[in-house]
Design a protein around this motif. Structure first.
Motif, PDB file in Angstrom:
ATOM      1  N   SER A   1       0.823  -1.207   0.000  1.00 14.95           N
ATOM      2  CA  SER A   1       0.000   0.000   0.000  1.00 14.95           C
ATOM      3  C   SER A   1       0.857   1.257   0.000  1.00 14.95           C
ATOM      4  O   SER A   1       1.995   1.253   0.503  1.00 14.95           O
ATOM      5  CB  SER A   1      -0.917   0.027   1.227  1.00 14.95           C
ATOM      6  N   VAL A   2       0.300   2.330  -0.551  1.00 13.81           N
ATOM      7  CA  VAL A   2       0.958   3.628  -0.525  1.00 13.81           C
ATOM      8  C   VAL A   2       1.155   4.055   0.930  1.00 13.81           C
ATOM      9  O   VAL A   2       0.263   3.912   1.763  1.00 13.81           O
ATOM     10  CB  VAL A   2       0.113   4.686  -1.277  1.00 13.81           C
ATOM     11  N   GLY A   3       2.353   4.568   1.236  1.00 11.70           N
ATOM     12  CA  GLY A   3       2.653   5.053   2.583  1.00 11.70           C
ATOM     13  C   GLY A   3       3.359   4.062   3.470  1.00 11.70           C
ATOM     14  O   GLY A   3       3.905   4.432   4.511  1.00 11.70           O
TER      15      GLY A   3
ATOM     16  N   PHE B   1       9.664   7.372  -1.870  1.00  8.93           N
ATOM     17  CA  PHE B   1      10.204   8.627  -1.376  1.00  8.93           C
ATOM     18  C   PHE B   1      10.872   8.287  -0.062  1.00  8.93           C
ATOM     19  O   PHE B   1      10.207   7.933   0.899  1.00  8.93           O
ATOM     20  CB  PHE B   1       9.124   9.681  -1.187  1.00  8.93           C
ATOM     21  N   ASP B   2      12.206   8.360  -0.037  1.00  7.79           N
ATOM     22  CA  ASP B   2      12.986   7.893   1.099  1.00  7.79           C
ATOM     23  C   ASP B   2      12.747   6.387   1.237  1.00  7.79           C
ATOM     24  O   ASP B   2      13.019   5.629   0.316  1.00  7.79           O
ATOM     25  CB  ASP B   2      12.607   8.653   2.363  1.00  7.79           C
ATOM     26  N   ASP B   3      12.186   5.914   2.360  1.00  9.48           N
ATOM     27  CA  ASP B   3      11.960   4.475   2.533  1.00  9.48           C
ATOM     28  C   ASP B   3      10.473   4.133   2.567  1.00  9.48           C
ATOM     29  O   ASP B   3      10.087   3.076   3.061  1.00  9.48           O
ATOM     30  CB  ASP B   3      12.653   3.964   3.799  1.00  9.48           C
ATOM     31  N   GLU B   4       9.621   5.039   2.054  1.00 10.33           N
ATOM     32  CA  GLU B   4       8.191   4.778   2.011  1.00 10.33           C
ATOM     33  C   GLU B   4       7.683   4.793   0.571  1.00 10.33           C
ATOM     34  O   GLU B   4       8.271   5.444  -0.298  1.00 10.33           O
ATOM     35  CB  GLU B   4       7.425   5.845   2.820  1.00 10.33           C
TER      36      GLU B   4
ATOM     37  N   GLY C   1      16.789   2.399  -9.645  1.00 10.50           N
ATOM     38  CA  GLY C   1      16.866   3.490  -8.684  1.00 10.50           C
ATOM     39  C   GLY C   1      15.849   3.315  -7.575  1.00 10.50           C
ATOM     40  O   GLY C   1      15.857   2.326  -6.844  1.00 10.50           O
ATOM     41  N   SER C   2      14.937   4.293  -7.426  1.00 10.28           N
ATOM     42  CA  SER C   2      13.921   4.243  -6.374  1.00 10.28           C
ATOM     43  C   SER C   2      12.588   3.727  -6.899  1.00 10.28           C
ATOM     44  O   SER C   2      11.544   3.962  -6.287  1.00 10.28           O
ATOM     45  CB  SER C   2      13.719   5.643  -5.775  1.00 10.28           C
ATOM     46  N   ILE C   3      12.631   3.030  -8.038  1.00  8.00           N
ATOM     47  CA  ILE C   3      11.402   2.530  -8.671  1.00  8.00           C
ATOM     48  C   ILE C   3      11.470   1.009  -8.834  1.00  8.00           C
ATOM     49  O   ILE C   3      12.503   0.463  -9.229  1.00  8.00           O
ATOM     50  CB  ILE C   3      11.186   3.186 -10.047  1.00  8.00           C
ATOM     51  N   MET C   4      10.376   0.349  -8.523  1.00  7.20           N
ATOM     52  CA  MET C   4      10.250  -1.084  -8.815  1.00  7.20           C
ATOM     53  C   MET C   4       9.015  -1.298  -9.682  1.00  7.20           C
ATOM     54  O   MET C   4       7.917  -0.861  -9.330  1.00  7.20           O
ATOM     55  CB  MET C   4      10.120  -1.921  -7.539  1.00  7.20           C
ATOM     56  N   ASP C   5       9.202  -1.946 -10.818  1.00  6.28           N
ATOM     57  CA  ASP C   5       8.093  -2.377 -11.660  1.00  6.28           C
ATOM     58  C   ASP C   5       7.809  -3.837 -11.365  1.00  6.28           C
ATOM     59  O   ASP C   5       8.739  -4.635 -11.194  1.00  6.28           O
ATOM     60  CB  ASP C   5       8.445  -2.229 -13.142  1.00  6.28           C
TER      61      ASP C   5
END
Length: 227
Positions: free
Chosen positions: A97-99, A151-154, A132-136
Motif C-alpha cells: 500500500s501507498v505510505g 520517497f525515502d523508505d516509504e 533506482g527508487s522505482i520497482m516495476d
C-alpha cells in the motif's frame, strides 16, 4: 438453480468449459460464473504452463476460499490434478500500500523466493525490475503491471503502466502480490520434495530437477510434482 450455494460444474474439456461459461452468462446474467483454467500441458511435460494461465489459476485459488455463491466450471482433466495447499497461496500473498515502509533488498528476496523473475523491462506476469527508487512488477492474478515509486523508505505512489510503452497510466492505493508459481518452494516444501524423491526414485545425483529444487529454484515442469 444454484440459489445461494457455490456449485461446481465438471466439463469435458476446456472448450466445453468455455461454452458452458458463455451459456450460463447469457441465461443467468446475475449469477457469478468462474472458470478454473487447465494447465494446457501434457503430464510431465518438460515445460511449465504459460505465465498467463498460472496467473489466472492463482487468482482463482486465491478467491475460492471466500466464494459462497455462483458457479465454478472445471475441465475434467483439471479436476484430476493436484492443487497447491490453500495455506500456501494465502500465506505467501502480500498487500502493498501507498505510505508503507518498503525495503527493495528484502522485497527482492521475497519475490525471488516465490518464483518472480528479475528482468530489465517488465512485460509479462511474474516479472519485476528495479531502477533506482522505482520497482516495476507484474503480479500474478493481475490484469496489469504496476510501478512502485519510493520517497525515502516509504511508498510514495503506485501506478498502473503499459508494458509496451512502459508509460505510467493510473494511480492505485494498493496491490496484492500472489506467488508466481503454484508450487511451494519454502524450506519445508523443499525438504518434503527431497524426502519423497528419495522414497520413490533412486537416481538423484544426475537429475536437474532435484538439483534445482534443492537450490530453491522452480524448474520448468515442476507443477507436476505438487505434493
Amino acid at each position: 438453480d444454484a440459489g445461494n450455494d457455490l456449485c461446481i460444474v465438471i466439463a469435458k474439456d476446456s472448450i466445453s468449459a468455455e461454452q458452458i461459461r458463455k451459456e450460463l452468462t447469457f441465461f443467468k446474467p446475475l449469477t457469478p460464473v468462474y472458470c478454473f483454467p487447465d494447465w494446457e500441458t501434457l503430464i510431465y511435460d518438460s515445460f511449465s504452463p504459460h505465465q498467463d494461465i498460472i496467473s489466472d489459476r492463482l487468482r482463482m485459488l486465491n478467491q475460492l476460499p471466500t466464494l459462497n455463491t455462483g458457479v465454478v466450471i472445471v475441465p475434467a482433466n483439471t479436476a484430476m490434478q493436484k492443487l497447491s495447499p490453500p495455506h500456501f497461496i494465502l500465506n505467501e500473498s502480500l498487500l502493498i500500500s501507498v505510505g508503507q515502509k518498503f525495503d527493495f533488498l528484502q522485497m527482492r528476496k521475497k519475490l525471488e523466493s516465490v518464483a518472480y523473475r528479475s528482468v530489465d523491462n517488465v512485460v509479462e506476469h511474474g516479472e519485476f525490475a528495479v531502477r533506482g527508487s522505482i520497482m516495476d512488477i507484474f503480479p500474478m492474478g493481475s490484469n496489469e503491471p504496476y510501478r512502485i515509486d519510493l520517497f525515502d523508505d516509504e511508498i510514495d505512489s503506485i501506478r498502473v503502466f503499459e508494458p509496451e510503452t512502459q508509460l505510467s497510466i493510473d494511480k492505485v492505493s494498493n496491490i496484492e502480490l500472489l506467488p508466481a508459481r503454484e508450487v511451494p518452494m519454502t524450506k519445508d516444501a523443499v525438504r518434503r520434495f527431497q524426502n519423497r524423491w528419495h522414497e520413490n526414485l533412486s537416481d538423484i545425483r544426475d537429475s536437474p530437477i532435484y538439483k534445482d529444487v534443492s537450490a530453491g529454484i522452480s524448474p520448468t515442469g515442476i507443477e507436476y510434482f505438487i505434493p
